[in-house]
Motif scaffolding. Sequence first.
Motif, PDB file in Angstrom:
ATOM      1  N   MET A 108     -48.515  -1.383  39.259  1.00 35.76           N
ATOM      2  CA  MET A 108     -47.838  -1.055  38.015  1.00 35.76           C
ATOM      3  C   MET A 108     -46.416  -1.589  37.974  1.00 35.76           C
ATOM      4  O   MET A 108     -45.775  -1.745  38.998  1.00 35.76           O
ATOM      5  CB  MET A 108     -47.873   0.447  37.757  1.00 35.76           C
ATOM      6  CG  MET A 108     -47.086   1.288  38.724  1.00 35.76           C
ATOM      7  SD  MET A 108     -47.317   3.070  38.539  1.00 35.76           S
ATOM      8  CE  MET A 108     -46.716   3.362  36.915  1.00 35.76           C
ATOM      9  N   TYR A 109     -45.943  -1.866  36.737  1.00 35.96           N
ATOM     10  CA  TYR A 109     -44.591  -2.347  36.501  1.00 35.96           C
ATOM     11  C   TYR A 109     -44.236  -2.072  35.039  1.00 35.96           C
ATOM     12  O   TYR A 109     -45.085  -1.711  34.239  1.00 35.96           O
ATOM     13  CB  TYR A 109     -44.470  -3.852  36.819  1.00 35.96           C
ATOM     14  CG  TYR A 109     -45.258  -4.726  35.868  1.00 35.96           C
ATOM     15  CD1 TYR A 109     -44.654  -5.287  34.750  1.00 35.96           C
ATOM     16  CD2 TYR A 109     -46.616  -4.972  36.064  1.00 35.96           C
ATOM     17  CE1 TYR A 109     -45.371  -6.075  33.863  1.00 35.96           C
ATOM     18  CE2 TYR A 109     -47.340  -5.759  35.185  1.00 35.96           C
ATOM     19  CZ  TYR A 109     -46.714  -6.309  34.090  1.00 35.96           C
ATOM     20  OH  TYR A 109     -47.433  -7.073  33.205  1.00 35.96           O
ATOM     21  N   TYR A 110     -42.951  -2.254  34.699  1.00 33.95           N
ATOM     22  CA  TYR A 110     -42.523  -2.143  33.307  1.00 33.95           C
ATOM     23  C   TYR A 110     -42.361  -3.549  32.745  1.00 33.95           C
ATOM     24  O   TYR A 110     -41.686  -4.401  33.339  1.00 33.95           O
ATOM     25  CB  TYR A 110     -41.202  -1.384  33.179  1.00 33.95           C
ATOM     26  CG  TYR A 110     -40.722  -1.339  31.750  1.00 33.95           C
ATOM     27  CD1 TYR A 110     -41.342  -0.493  30.835  1.00 33.95           C
ATOM     28  CD2 TYR A 110     -39.707  -2.159  31.305  1.00 33.95           C
ATOM     29  CE1 TYR A 110     -40.928  -0.475  29.507  1.00 33.95           C
ATOM     30  CE2 TYR A 110     -39.285  -2.145  29.985  1.00 33.95           C
ATOM     31  CZ  TYR A 110     -39.910  -1.293  29.089  1.00 33.95           C
ATOM     32  OH  TYR A 110     -39.515  -1.277  27.781  1.00 33.95           O
ATOM     33  N   ASP A 111     -42.969  -3.816  31.583  1.00 34.81           N
ATOM     34  CA  ASP A 111     -42.877  -5.114  30.925  1.00 34.81           C
ATOM     35  C   ASP A 111     -41.930  -4.996  29.724  1.00 34.81           C
ATOM     36  O   ASP A 111     -42.271  -4.355  28.725  1.00 34.81           O
ATOM     37  CB  ASP A 111     -44.253  -5.582  30.457  1.00 34.81           C
ATOM     38  CG  ASP A 111     -44.255  -6.998  29.913  1.00 34.81           C
ATOM     39  OD1 ASP A 111     -43.178  -7.487  29.491  1.00 34.81           O
ATOM     40  OD2 ASP A 111     -45.320  -7.623  29.898  1.00 34.81           O
ATOM     41  N   PRO A 112     -40.719  -5.597  29.790  1.00 37.46           N
ATOM     42  CA  PRO A 112     -39.780  -5.481  28.678  1.00 37.46           C
ATOM     43  C   PRO A 112     -40.215  -6.275  27.436  1.00 37.46           C
ATOM     44  O   PRO A 112     -39.748  -5.982  26.341  1.00 37.46           O
ATOM     45  CB  PRO A 112     -38.480  -6.044  29.260  1.00 37.46           C
ATOM     46  CG  PRO A 112     -38.922  -6.992  30.321  1.00 37.46           C
ATOM     47  CD  PRO A 112     -40.181  -6.390  30.897  1.00 37.46           C
ATOM     48  N   VAL A 113     -41.100  -7.240  27.608  1.00 32.48           N
ATOM     49  CA  VAL A 113     -41.569  -8.016  26.457  1.00 32.48           C
ATOM     50  C   VAL A 113     -42.436  -7.138  25.553  1.00 32.48           C
ATOM     51  O   VAL A 113     -42.233  -7.073  24.345  1.00 32.48           O
ATOM     52  CB  VAL A 113     -42.339  -9.273  26.922  1.00 32.48           C
ATOM     53  CG1 VAL A 113     -42.912 -10.024  25.729  1.00 32.48           C
ATOM     54  CG2 VAL A 113     -41.439 -10.187  27.749  1.00 32.48           C
ATOM     55  N   SER A 114     -43.389  -6.418  26.143  1.00 33.05           N
ATOM     56  CA  SER A 114     -44.253  -5.528  25.355  1.00 33.05           C
ATOM     57  C   SER A 114     -43.690  -4.109  25.274  1.00 33.05           C
ATOM     58  O   SER A 114     -44.238  -3.264  24.592  1.00 33.05           O
ATOM     59  CB  SER A 114     -45.657  -5.473  25.962  1.00 33.05           C
ATOM     60  OG  SER A 114     -45.606  -4.888  27.256  1.00 33.05           O
ATOM     61  N   GLN A 115     -42.591  -3.851  25.994  1.00 34.06           N
ATOM     62  CA  GLN A 115     -41.964  -2.533  26.079  1.00 34.06           C
ATOM     63  C   GLN A 115     -42.984  -1.470  26.456  1.00 34.06           C
ATOM     64  O   GLN A 115     -43.122  -0.436  25.796  1.00 34.06           O
ATOM     65  CB  GLN A 115     -41.251  -2.183  24.777  1.00 34.06           C
ATOM     66  CG  GLN A 115     -40.116  -3.128  24.467  1.00 34.06           C
ATOM     67  CD  GLN A 115     -39.354  -2.736  23.225  1.00 34.06           C
ATOM     68  OE1 GLN A 115     -39.858  -2.047  22.335  1.00 34.06           O
ATOM     69  NE2 GLN A 115     -38.115  -3.171  23.141  1.00 34.06           N
TER      70      GLN A 115
END
Length: 148
Positions: A128-135
Motif C-alpha cells: 500500500m501507498y498514497y497516490d497524490p495523482v488520484s488522491q
Amino acid sequence: MSAFCTAQVLINRTTASSSSVVLEFGNEAKGIVLEPIDFLSSPSTGTLIFDDNSGSFRYFNGTSWSPVITGGTSNSVTSYPASGQIILNDSNSAADGIFIIEDDARAMVLPVVPNGALTIKEPSIGHMYYDPVSQSIKVFNGVSWTSF
C-alpha cells in the motif's frame, strides 16, 4: 527486554513533513506491505489488515469493518510468523496488533508515490501507498490495485 522512547520515526527521509507525524516514509517508488492474515474477531479501533479470507484491505472503525472490495487474492496464507509487537510512543498498549502507534496527536504517513501502480514492480499482496495523482490510498490485492 523492553525499552520506551518517544520520537518521530523517519524511514528513508531526513526531515518530517510536519510536526504531526509520528511515522513517515520516503517518496521512492515503494510502499508498505500488510501481510495477509485471517480476519480478526476482536480488533482495536484503527486496525488495518489485508483480510486473507476476502482478499481485501480492511480497517476497523471501532464499530465495524470497512466493506470488502471483491476481486483480490484470498486464502494465500500458508503459515503464520511468530508473534511480537512494536509499539511507538508508549511502553505498552491495550491494542492487539503487531505494529501499534500510541499517539493522540500525531499519525503515520504512508509512502507518497505518484502513479505507483505504474512504477512499483512486482508488488506483494497487501502492498500500500498514497497516490497524490488520484488522491487515494492504493492497495494491491494480489490481482490489481484498489483505491480507498
